[in-house]
Every structure is written in C-alpha cells, then in structure tokens.
Write a protein that holds these residues in place. Structure first.
Motif, PDB file in Angstrom:
ATOM      1  N   ARG A  21       0.828  -1.208   0.000  1.00 50.45           N
ATOM      2  CA  ARG A  21       0.000   0.000   0.000  1.00 50.45           C
ATOM      3  C   ARG A  21       0.864   1.260   0.000  1.00 50.45           C
ATOM      4  O   ARG A  21       0.525   2.252  -0.671  1.00 50.45           O
ATOM      5  N   ASN A  31       1.960   1.696  -3.543  1.00 53.68           N
ATOM      6  CA  ASN A  31       0.909   2.304  -4.359  1.00 53.68           C
ATOM      7  C   ASN A  31       0.721   3.779  -4.038  1.00 53.68           C
ATOM      8  O   ASN A  31       0.534   4.602  -4.939  1.00 53.68           O
ATOM      9  N   LYS A  36      -0.189   7.573  -6.203  1.00 59.43           N
ATOM     10  CA  LYS A  36      -0.679   8.835  -5.650  1.00 59.43           C
ATOM     11  C   LYS A  36       0.407   9.887  -5.489  1.00 59.43           C
ATOM     12  O   LYS A  36       0.113  11.063  -5.254  1.00 59.43           O
ATOM     13  N   ASP A  95      -1.238  -5.241  -6.344  1.00 60.36           N
ATOM     14  CA  ASP A  95      -2.574  -4.990  -5.803  1.00 60.36           C
ATOM     15  C   ASP A  95      -2.516  -4.767  -4.298  1.00 60.36           C
ATOM     16  O   ASP A  95      -1.984  -5.603  -3.566  1.00 60.36           O
ATOM     17  N   TYR A 134      -8.230  -1.649   1.102  1.00 62.10           N
ATOM     18  CA  TYR A 134      -7.658  -0.450   0.477  1.00 62.10           C
ATOM     19  C   TYR A 134      -8.553  -0.079  -0.695  1.00 62.10           C
ATOM     20  O   TYR A 134      -8.773  -0.869  -1.599  1.00 62.10           O
ATOM     21  N   GLU A 135      -9.080   1.114  -0.656  1.00 59.31           N
ATOM     22  CA  GLU A 135      -9.970   1.566  -1.727  1.00 59.31           C
ATOM     23  C   GLU A 135      -9.186   2.399  -2.732  1.00 59.31           C
ATOM     24  O   GLU A 135      -8.538   3.375  -2.377  1.00 59.31           O
ATOM     25  N   GLU A 136      -9.240   1.965  -3.990  1.00 58.80           N
ATOM     26  CA  GLU A 136      -8.549   2.687  -5.050  1.00 58.80           C
ATOM     27  C   GLU A 136      -9.262   4.007  -5.325  1.00 58.80           C
ATOM     28  O   GLU A 136     -10.487   4.095  -5.233  1.00 58.80           O
ATOM     29  N   GLU A 137      -8.472   5.035  -5.674  1.00 62.92           N
ATOM     30  CA  GLU A 137      -9.075   6.314  -6.045  1.00 62.92           C
ATOM     31  C   GLU A 137      -9.649   6.219  -7.444  1.00 62.92           C
ATOM     32  O   GLU A 137      -9.084   5.565  -8.320  1.00 62.92           O
TER      33      GLU A 137
END
Length: 346
Positions: free
Chosen positions: A254, A257, A262, A294, A342-345
């Motif tokens: 995370r 990512n 981000k 992921d 974890y929520e993707e933007e």
C-alpha cells in the motif's frame, strides 16, 4: 524455516487488538520468528522490502531474511519442504508441472500485474521503424524477440498476435532469454521489436535505440505476471505468523501504491527500492513504468488459468494441475479483514 516458540500452535497468541503493536491491529508474536523469503531483488518484491525497512514486520515480532536461488528448479522443492517460507513465482509450464507432479506450494497473492496504460513489461520497436509500424498488424513480417517459450512472456506475445489478427507464421519469433541482449540486438538492427522489461524500456528510449509501442494493456489488461508463493508448512502450521506476515506485506504494498500511484512519500519508497533492487538511480525510478501490485493482494486468477490452458494446448504440461488445491488466498483475505480494505481512487 521458522524459528519460534509458537510453532505448531504451542504458544498461540491472541489475534485481538493490542497497543503493543504500533499499528494497533494484531498483537505481536510472543517470541521473535524468522521468516525466510526467496527473493532476488526484483522490483516486484517491493512489498517485502518496504515492509522490512518501515518496520511493519518488526511490529509483529517477525524477522525477515532474504535468500536467492539460481533457478526455480531448486527453489520450489525448498519451498514445499518448508526450508523457505515465502517466494515469488511466475507462470511457466515447468512451474505448473512441478506442482502437478507433487511439489506442494501455494499461490497466495499478487506479486506483479500491469498498470493500465503504463506497463513495466511491454513491446518496443526500433526507432527507425516508427513511421513503418503504426499498428500491431504492421508487425507482420518483422523479427520479434521474446525471452521464453511456454511462459508468461510467450503468453503475452500470443495475446498480442491475436489482438493484431496475426498468426505465428506472419512474424519471425526470436527466442532471446537475456533482456540486455534484446537491447543490443535492437541497437544493431538484428531484431525489429521485442517484449522488453523495465528499466531497459526506459533506458533504450533515452538512448534512442527503441520506442515504446502501444502498451501491453491494449491486449492483456488482466495479465497475472507474478505471484506470491508460500510453503504449506508456513500457511498451515504457523497460522499466527502467516497472517501477520501477510498484513505487514500488504502494508508495504500500500505504501508502494501511495508512492507511485498517488505520489505520496515517493522519495522514501524510492530510497528503499534503490537499496534492494538492481535499479540504483533514483532519477530513473521517476521515469520507469512500475510493476503493478494490488494493495489487497488480489490476483487475476482467470488469467492464470488462461496461461495454463495455452501451455496445455502446446503440449507443454505434464499431469493435471489442481487450481482449487494450489491457489489459496485465505490468509490474504483474512489479512485484508484485519487491516481494512484499500480503496482505489477513482
């Protein structure tokens, strides 16, 4: 290779929340455990490196160590025997054959897929052919280098041919196992195109040797390139350890990512990646297409099955591979329940 006072459930720890753990989720193990990871410095091991350097494994009293194997023929039996706890693997006919013939390892989480429109493992063409090759169909009659047969590289290559409306007879397949040799062959005009990998894609572009051609997500958006593998001993006999290991690993993924998708905390993550991988130039990390990882560990399982189907069609498989037995995502799913999804933007 687990060194712990909690082996085989002798000193099970409470999975409840604990203030002793800075993360505030699972309590640390009562005694330090060593977990051995077979990892060769590939960029797809980012979750392991980041979790180690940022102390996520330490939070659970897990001490990870990295080891290397010359090839998977040696690594898979060691993993099955519990001599190694965790490893990375890629889809090849020999990988499936080894498991089908009794080498018991489990596929548990994602360790590499494509990032939409910016793949780290994609096709390039010679610079002098840019005006001639505008579409995938224009590769007809061209010499295309691929690093392996009956492996994920070969699968990606054939997905491209199908997308282009071409057959194997329409192009000249050049087997070239070394990606560095592909770069040299492109430079001297021996080949016209190649399925190349980062950082050589970016380096070749900067040197004026080749140009990226489209993106692999044009024809294989859900390709599963690499997977996290686990010893069944690690999963079944050390449930407290494997759950905490996976929670720490996903926290590392995370952060990866957050950095590359981000742009948050990127300098720190690049420092970690330069320490653990062969790509030592921080400036180049700002330019390369990075491995997709992921943040919830989810894999494209249907694509793994498609890859296997291709190897089987080619007569490269031996025995019957049991997907239900060999793919076990339960520890990954439980870890996500513990640390939150974890929520993707958008």
């Amino acid at each position: 290779m687990l060194i712990s006072g909690c082996s085989n459930g002798e000193e099970k720890v409470d999975d409840s929340m604990s203030d002793e753990n800075p993360s505030g989720d699972l309590a640390p193990l009562s005694k330090e455990v060593k977990v051995l990871i077979a990892e060769d410095g590939a960029a797809s091991g980012a979750g392991f490196y980041i979790a180690k350097e940022k102390g996520y494994f330490d939070d659970y009293n897990i001490n990870v160590e990295f080891t290397q194997f010359a090839n998977s023929d040696d690594m898979l039996p060691a993993l099955a025997a519990g001599e190694v706890d965790i490893a990375g693997g890629v889809s090849t006919s020999s990988f499936f054959n080894a498991i089908a013939q009794g080498i018991d390892v489990k596929i548990i989480a994602d360790k590499g897929h494509y990032v939409d429109g910016n793949s780290y493992f994609s096709f390039v063409i010679r610079n002098d052919l840019e005006d001639e090759i505008k579409d995938y169909s224009d590769l007809k009659g061209k010499k295309i280098a691929v690093s392996s047969q009956n492996a994920v590289d070969d699968y990606i290559y054939h997905e491209m041919l199908k997308h282009a409306g071409l057959t194997e007879d329409d192009v000249e397949f050049v087997l070239m196992s070394d990606f560095g040799n592909m770069l040299a062959a492109m430079g001297n005009g021996t080949i016209d195109a190649a399925l190349q990998i980062e950082p050589l894609i970016t380096q070749g572009v900067e040197q004026g040797i080749h140009t990226r051609f489209g993106d692999a997500t044009d024809f294989a958006p859900d390709a599963q390139i690499a997977m996290v593998l686990a010893s069944p001993v690690f999963l079944n006999e050390e449930e407290d350890v494997s759950l905490r290991f996976m929670a720490a690993y996903l926290k590392g993924v995370r952060d990866y990512n957050d950095a590359f998708i981000k742009g948050e905390g990127k300098d720190e993550i690049i420092d970690i990646m330069t320490k653990h991988t062969a790509l030592k130039d921080p400036a180049l990390w700002e330019k390369v297409a990075v491995t997709g990882l992921d943040p919830n560990g989810e894999m494209f399982i249907d694509d793994i099955k498609k890859q296997y189907d291709m190897y089987e069609k080619n007569g490269a498989t031996r025995g019957e591979f049991d997907f239900d037995k060999s793919i076990d995502t339960s520890v990954t799913e439980k870890a996500v329940e513990v640390i939150g999804k974890y929520e993707e933007e958008e």
